[in-house]
Design a protein around this motif. Structure first.
Motif, PDB file in Angstrom:
ATOM      1  N   UNK A   1      29.853  33.539  41.058  1.00 49.08           N
ATOM      2  CA  UNK A   1      29.502  33.904  42.433  1.00 49.08           C
ATOM      3  C   UNK A   1      28.334  34.901  42.452  1.00 49.08           C
ATOM      4  N   UNK A   2      27.618  34.890  43.561  1.00 52.46           N
ATOM      5  CA  UNK A   2      26.631  35.930  43.819  1.00 52.46           C
ATOM      6  C   UNK A   2      27.386  37.184  44.248  1.00 52.46           C
ATOM      7  N   UNK A   3      26.867  38.345  43.859  1.00 55.77           N
ATOM      8  CA  UNK A   3      27.470  39.611  44.251  1.00 55.77           C
ATOM      9  C   UNK A   3      26.379  40.531  44.768  1.00 55.77           C
ATOM     10  N   UNK A   4      26.662  41.180  45.874  1.00 50.94           N
ATOM     11  CA  UNK A   4      25.752  42.147  46.454  1.00 50.94           C
ATOM     12  C   UNK A   4      26.357  43.527  46.221  1.00 50.94           C
ATOM     13  N   UNK A   5      25.668  44.350  45.446  1.00 51.91           N
ATOM     14  CA  UNK A   5      26.116  45.714  45.172  1.00 51.91           C
ATOM     15  C   UNK A   5      25.368  46.652  46.109  1.00 51.91           C
ATOM     16  N   UNK A   6      26.107  47.481  46.811  1.00 54.10           N
ATOM     17  CA  UNK A   6      25.492  48.419  47.741  1.00 54.10           C
ATOM     18  C   UNK A   6      26.257  49.735  47.682  1.00 54.10           C
ATOM     19  N   UNK A   7      25.792  50.705  48.415  1.00 54.66           N
ATOM     20  CA  UNK A   7      26.428  52.018  48.402  1.00 54.66           C
ATOM     21  C   UNK A   7      27.158  52.301  49.702  1.00 54.66           C
TER      22      UNK A   7
ATOM     23  N   UNK B   1      27.951  29.534  51.218  1.00 53.96           N
ATOM     24  CA  UNK B   1      27.945  30.116  49.884  1.00 53.96           C
ATOM     25  C   UNK B   1      28.538  31.516  49.941  1.00 53.96           C
ATOM     26  N   UNK B   2      29.735  31.723  49.385  1.00 53.91           N
ATOM     27  CA  UNK B   2      30.321  33.065  49.446  1.00 53.91           C
ATOM     28  C   UNK B   2      29.526  34.068  48.607  1.00 53.91           C
ATOM     29  N   UNK B   3      29.375  35.255  49.152  1.00 55.37           N
ATOM     30  CA  UNK B   3      28.698  36.353  48.463  1.00 55.37           C
ATOM     31  C   UNK B   3      29.666  37.525  48.438  1.00 55.37           C
ATOM     32  N   UNK B   4      30.099  37.916  47.242  1.00 51.66           N
ATOM     33  CA  UNK B   4      30.963  39.090  47.132  1.00 51.66           C
ATOM     34  C   UNK B   4      30.138  40.334  47.419  1.00 51.66           C
ATOM     35  N   UNK B   5      30.719  41.282  48.113  1.00 50.03           N
ATOM     36  CA  UNK B   5      30.054  42.561  48.371  1.00 50.03           C
ATOM     37  C   UNK B   5      30.921  43.656  47.777  1.00 50.03           C
ATOM     38  N   UNK B   6      30.316  44.479  46.934  1.00 51.34           N
ATOM     39  CA  UNK B   6      31.025  45.593  46.308  1.00 51.34           C
ATOM     40  C   UNK B   6      30.239  46.861  46.601  1.00 51.34           C
ATOM     41  N   UNK B   7      30.908  47.828  47.221  1.00 49.62           N
ATOM     42  CA  UNK B   7      30.272  49.123  47.448  1.00 49.62           C
ATOM     43  C   UNK B   7      30.603  50.040  46.276  1.00 49.62           C
TER      44      UNK B   7
END
Length: 163
Positions: free
Chosen positions: A60-66, A85-91
């Motif tokens: 999967x694509x993952x978007x890392x943010x703060x 297309x699911x995009x995981x988001x992890x802060x």
């Protein structure tokens, strides 16, 4: 370890490739420059010590943010809606984020502000990054995915409607 490359699956953030400060064959130089492998940083996630590499990949694509990256969460939802297309988001950041960055190691390694983001492909290479928040984050991320996937969100919506 220092492999960096350009591809249609990598979208430039407008910055030049960072120069190596030491011999690149002997010393690893972490960067989130698009086209580089995601750097390893220890964080605490779900009560366990994990590497940033454990938070991404898995097909999967993952978007890392703060902590200030709420706009990117909305943008990831727009990508999922437009492309399916699911995009995981992890802060990653202080208390209240998905992953705790106790010593600000990720903040220093990520090369983005707390409201910026790093988009990681399923193979753990950085696809794109934004140094700070974008007012029109959904439009920006939709455009990035359009470039990566080789099709626009509008064209995707038309093909889904026709099917």
């Amino acid at each position: 370890m220092n492999q960096r490359y350009g591809s249609t699956a990598v979208v430039s953030d407008g910055t030049p490739m960072p120069a190596f400060s030491r011999d690149h064959e002997l010393y690893y130089q972490a960067t989130t420059w698009p086209g580089a492998h995601l750097p390893h940083v220890w964080v605490e996630h779900q009560g366990q010590r994990k590497s940033t590499l454990d938070l991404v990949g898995k097909g999967r694509f993952t978007l890392l943010t703060g902590i200030g990256g709420d706009g990117w969460k909305t943008a990831a939802a727009a990508v999922e809606k437009a492309y399916g297309l699911p995009v995981d988001v992890v802060t990653i950041g202080p208390q209240g984020c998905d992953a705790l960055d106790s010593y600000a190691d990720w903040y220093r390694q990520s090369e983005v502000d707390e409201d910026g983001c790093v988009l990681v492909r399923p193979d753990m290479y950085v696809a794109w990054c934004a140094r700070e928040a974008a007012v029109n984050a959904p439009d920006v991320l939709l455009d990035v995915f359009g470039q990566i996937l080789g099709r626009s969100a509008k064209a995707q919506a038309k093909s889904v409607a026709a099917a």
